[in-house]
Scaffold this motif. Structure first.
Motif, PDB file in Angstrom:
ATOM      1  N   GLU A 121       0.829  -1.203   0.000  1.00 55.01           N
ATOM      2  CA  GLU A 121       0.000   0.000   0.000  1.00 55.01           C
ATOM      3  C   GLU A 121       0.868   1.260   0.000  1.00 55.01           C
TER       4      GLU A 121
ATOM      5  N   GLN B 147       3.269   1.082  -3.578  1.00 54.45           N
ATOM      6  CA  GLN B 147       2.546   0.931  -4.850  1.00 54.45           C
ATOM      7  C   GLN B 147       3.451   0.358  -5.952  1.00 54.45           C
TER       8      GLN B 147
ATOM      9  N   HIS C 140      -5.412  -6.179  -7.541  1.00 55.92           N
ATOM     10  CA  HIS C 140      -4.241  -5.354  -7.845  1.00 55.92           C
ATOM     11  C   HIS C 140      -3.821  -5.535  -9.308  1.00 55.92           C
TER      12      HIS C 140
END
Length: 535
Positions: A155, A158, A186
């Motif tokens: 998170e 990224q 994702h």
């Protein structure tokens, strides 16, 4: 392409060659599993991709940013959460700037990431770690919390490439669901090493790592299993044909040997009767013997070659097939009350784990003890095994035998060799060759007999533990498993699942692996939550 490996070779510092000329390609946005036996080097391969170790030769090319979620075995305990997340330099720079420093070094370190504190806090909170300081040491966290710290890094950073090494180890059910959603939703390229079947089936490609290299399967884990079974069936058919040909060749060799003996006897008889001149009879005899010997030599060479092919085929089959080991159960009649707990509880420093907890366990029950991290599952097992007594309530239990297998397989002593370990359980005085035969059946080569157990992988420890049980012929009333699937490769998980499924005694198991729970045939469940219990 996001990830390319070309002609990769790696040799351990001790000189052991692990990989030779490996090749692998993973396209942008692809999601793949990396499977293989313990000891094949799956985790090492991920470490090479992540750059934490360097290859002996070959190339690894990552076209985009990468984040690595490692399998942790205590090696990160000396790091703070911020250091594990690789944000400590930025946080320190941010703090220095807020304190009034105008040193350009701090601005360079921060790299305009002015929201790093907020991003870290949000990511940790998402994984239920918001109450921890970034300066807290990893060693103070539970196994599941350590895994969540590394998952929170996804998170924060990224990345466009994510490498996951056993990411479901120690995670409770809710956290596993969060991970499944992350993998599904994702957009990054993802490569995963895991024994979690549910997770593996979310991935669209499977790489199978073996001693011969990497084999690619264009589907999820269930597809891989189907393809693997087809290979086993083809190899079995090949083995049957090879065995048939070998028997025919052996019979032909025997027939030729008999014909030779008859001809020799006939020639000897003819020579003795003087029906042929002695010199002619001798020449004919010598010529016949040489001709027959050449044919027999050719047949023996063919038989030797066939036998070698059969050994190779059997070895290939063994790579694909799961080992079958049975855990014997006692003959205790079903329905006998083994545990009767009424309003029991256990407290630490005046704080109790549950509200009034009442339950019974009868022989033949197959119970799953479920609960989030910190709910007191292992504490309940300690109470059941008599290691601790409840601080409240009444707990009655007759004497019964049990076998306890934890995730670390602590029955395996690290300072013993494999042979010394099984000898420790040799209560019936089996001969040396019998013990070694059982080790070989349990998929340990002769070269490993004198190796210390400290170097065994999780799957190897599990197979050795089951081998010890088979040798001891121990037949427990109750089998107790505490997160037994952690650190196992997929094939070792198959072995354990089969052994537990076929166990006919009483079963108590703690596991967050829903596929494992389903496969072993659990019939009832105890769900633990803080200060409450649901039966």
């Amino acid at each position: 392409m996001s990830l390319i490996i070309r002609s990769l070779s790696y040799t351990h510092p001790d000189g052991e060659k692990l990989f030779h000329e490996l090749n692998l390609t993973l396209g942008k946005g692809e999601k793949a599993a990396l499977v293989g036996l313990n000891g094949m080097g799956k985790s090492t391969l991920l470490q090479l991709m992540a750059g934490t170790i360097l290859p002996t030769s070959g190339e690894i090319m990552l076209s985009e940013s990468c984040w690595y979620v490692p399998q942790h075995l205590g090696q990160y305990d000396h790091l703070s959460i911020a250091e594990a997340l690789k944000i400590d330099v930025k946080l320190n720079a941010m703090q220095a700037i807020l304190n009034g420093s105008i040193d350009p070094v701090y601005f360079t370190d921060l790299d305009d990431d002015w929201e790093i504190e907020e991003k870290a806090e949000m990511a940790l909170t998402k994984w239920g770690l918001g109450h921890f300081s970034a300066h807290q040491f990893m060693g103070s966290l539970s196994g599941g919390q350590k895994t969540k710290v590394f998952l929170a890094g996804i998170e924060i950073h990224q990345p466009r490439i994510i490498l996951l090494d056993e990411p479901t180890n120690h995670l409770d059910t809710n956290s596993r669901k969060m991970l499944y959603d992350l993998v599904t939703q994702h957009q990054a390229t993802i490569l995963t090493v895991s024994h979690d079947i549910t997770l593996l089936n979310l991935l669209h490609k499977t790489f199978a790592l073996s001693q011969t290299g990497i084999e690619v399967f264009g589907g999820n884990f269930d597809f891989y299993l189907e393809q693997r079974q087809e290979k086993v069936n083809a190899l079995q058919a090949k083995l049957e044909e090879q065995t048939k040909t070998l028997k025919q060749s052996q019979q032909k060799a025997r027939d030729m040997a008999e014909q030779r003996q008859k001809k020799e006897a006939k020639g000897k008889s003819a020579g003795q009767s003087n029906s042929l001149p002695r010199i002619v009879a001798g020449r004919l005899k010598s010529k016949a013997e040489q001709s027959t010997a050449k044919v027999l030599d050719a047949h023996h060479e063919k038989i030797s070659g066939l036998a070698e092919h059969i050994r190779e085929t059997r070895s290939q089959i063994q790579q694909y097939q799961a080992l079958h080991i049975n855990i014997a159960a006692s003959h205790l009649h079903h329905g006998k009350i083994l545990i009767d707990a009424n309003n029991v509880n256990y407290g630490y420093h005046g704080n109790t784990l549950w509200e009034a907890l009442s339950f019974q366990v009868r022989s033949g029950d197959r119970l799953h003890i479920e609960g989030d991290n910190g709910a007191g599952k292992t504490t309940l097992l300690k109470m059941i095994t008599g290691a601790i007594e409840p601080t409240e309530g009444q707990y009655m239990s007759p004497d019964f035998s049990y076998l306890y297998l934890d995730q670390d397989y602590t029955m395996i002593k690290p300072d013993l060799s494999l042979y010394e370990q099984v000898q420790k359980y040799n209560h019936d005085g089996l001969q040396e060759h019998e013990l070694k035969s059982l080790l070989i059946y349990s998929q340990f080569s002769q070269e490993m007999f004198d190796r210390k157990c400290i170097g065994l992988s999780g799957g190897e420890k599990m197979k050795l533990a089951l081998c010890c049980l088979a040798i001891s012929k121990q037949a427990p009333d109750m089998l107790i498993l505490d997160e037994p699937t952690n650190n196992l490769d997929v094939q070792s998980l198959e072995i354990l699942t089969s052994a537990v499924k076929n166990f006919t005694g009483t079963l108590l198991v703690i596991s967050h692996d829903q596929h494992f729970i389903k496969e072993i045939g659990v019939t009832s469940q105890i769900s633990l939550t803080k200060n409450s219990l649901h039966l």
